[in-house]
Design an enzyme around this catalytic site. Structure first.
Site, mmCIF file in Angstrom:
data_model
loop_
_atom_site.group_PDB
_atom_site.id
_atom_site.type_symbol
_atom_site.label_atom_id
_atom_site.label_comp_id
_atom_site.label_asym_id
_atom_site.label_seq_id
_atom_site.Cartn_x
_atom_site.Cartn_y
_atom_site.Cartn_z
ATOM 1 N N HIS A 154 0.794 -1.234 0.000
ATOM 2 C CA HIS A 154 0.000 0.000 0.000
ATOM 3 C C HIS A 154 0.826 1.284 0.000
ATOM 4 C CE1 HIS A 154 1.036 0.157 4.228
ATOM 5 N NE2 HIS A 154 0.537 1.379 4.260
ATOM 6 N N HIS A 163 1.252 6.777 -0.778
ATOM 7 C CA HIS A 163 0.414 5.960 0.113
ATOM 8 C C HIS A 163 -0.921 5.723 -0.576
ATOM 9 C CE1 HIS A 163 -1.969 4.748 3.584
ATOM 10 N NE2 HIS A 163 -0.835 4.557 4.230
#
Length: 158
Positions: A65, A80
């Site tokens: 992620h 992110h």
């Protein structure tokens, strides 16, 4: 590294097709309040994320992620993907890179199953942060807003 390398500007390109949004509007206080650094965010239109800068992958989270990339001139970014996506423990993230790998703008980092991941997290908003520690007084000029395509020039760090 020579004396002048540190002052070289860094071009930053869109890591995903989508829409640029102001970092302060991200639905996570850590990003919105710029606790990790200045930047911008994206609402991704699809799940193909590419390297926004040339550099070395200093961080590749096992969950897929988040990615930290450092340039030769010392600027480091954090990409992110989505909010609270770490909780999925990699589900829906098909990571294509490894930590310590060198990447060039446009290299595929990860394919994300946006449709399924978006059902399990608060938002797919994707912050791109210029880490405070790496900026050393540099400034960020955002050169594009609104809808972007992967590879569009979006910012210059001076």
């Amino acid at each position: 590294m020579g004396l002048f390398t540190k002052n070289k500007s860094v071009e930053v390109f869109a890591p995903v097709d989508g829409e640029i949004i102001d970092l302060s509007t991200v639905q996570d206080d850590v990003f919105a309040e710029k606790m990790l650094g200045e930047g911008l965010a994206f609402v991704p239109a699809n799940g193909e994320f590419v390297a926004p800068i040339d550099g070395k992958l200093v961080t590749v989270f096992p969950s897929g992620h988040a990615y930290g990339i450092a340039t030769k001139s010392g600027v480091e970014i954090l990409l992110h993907i989505g909010l609270d996506t770490v909780s999925l423990d990699g589900e829906g993230f098909d990571v294509k890179v490894k930590q310590d790998q060198t990447v060039s703008v446009g290299d595929l980092l990860v394919n994300v199953d946006i449709e399924n991941v978006s059902k399990k997290v608060p938002s797919m908003q994707t912050p791109l942060i210029f880490t405070t520690d790496s900026m050393n007084g540099r400034t960020i000029e955002i050169v594009k807003s609104g809808t972007v395509a992967k590879g569009d020039l979006i910012a210059i760090v001076k």
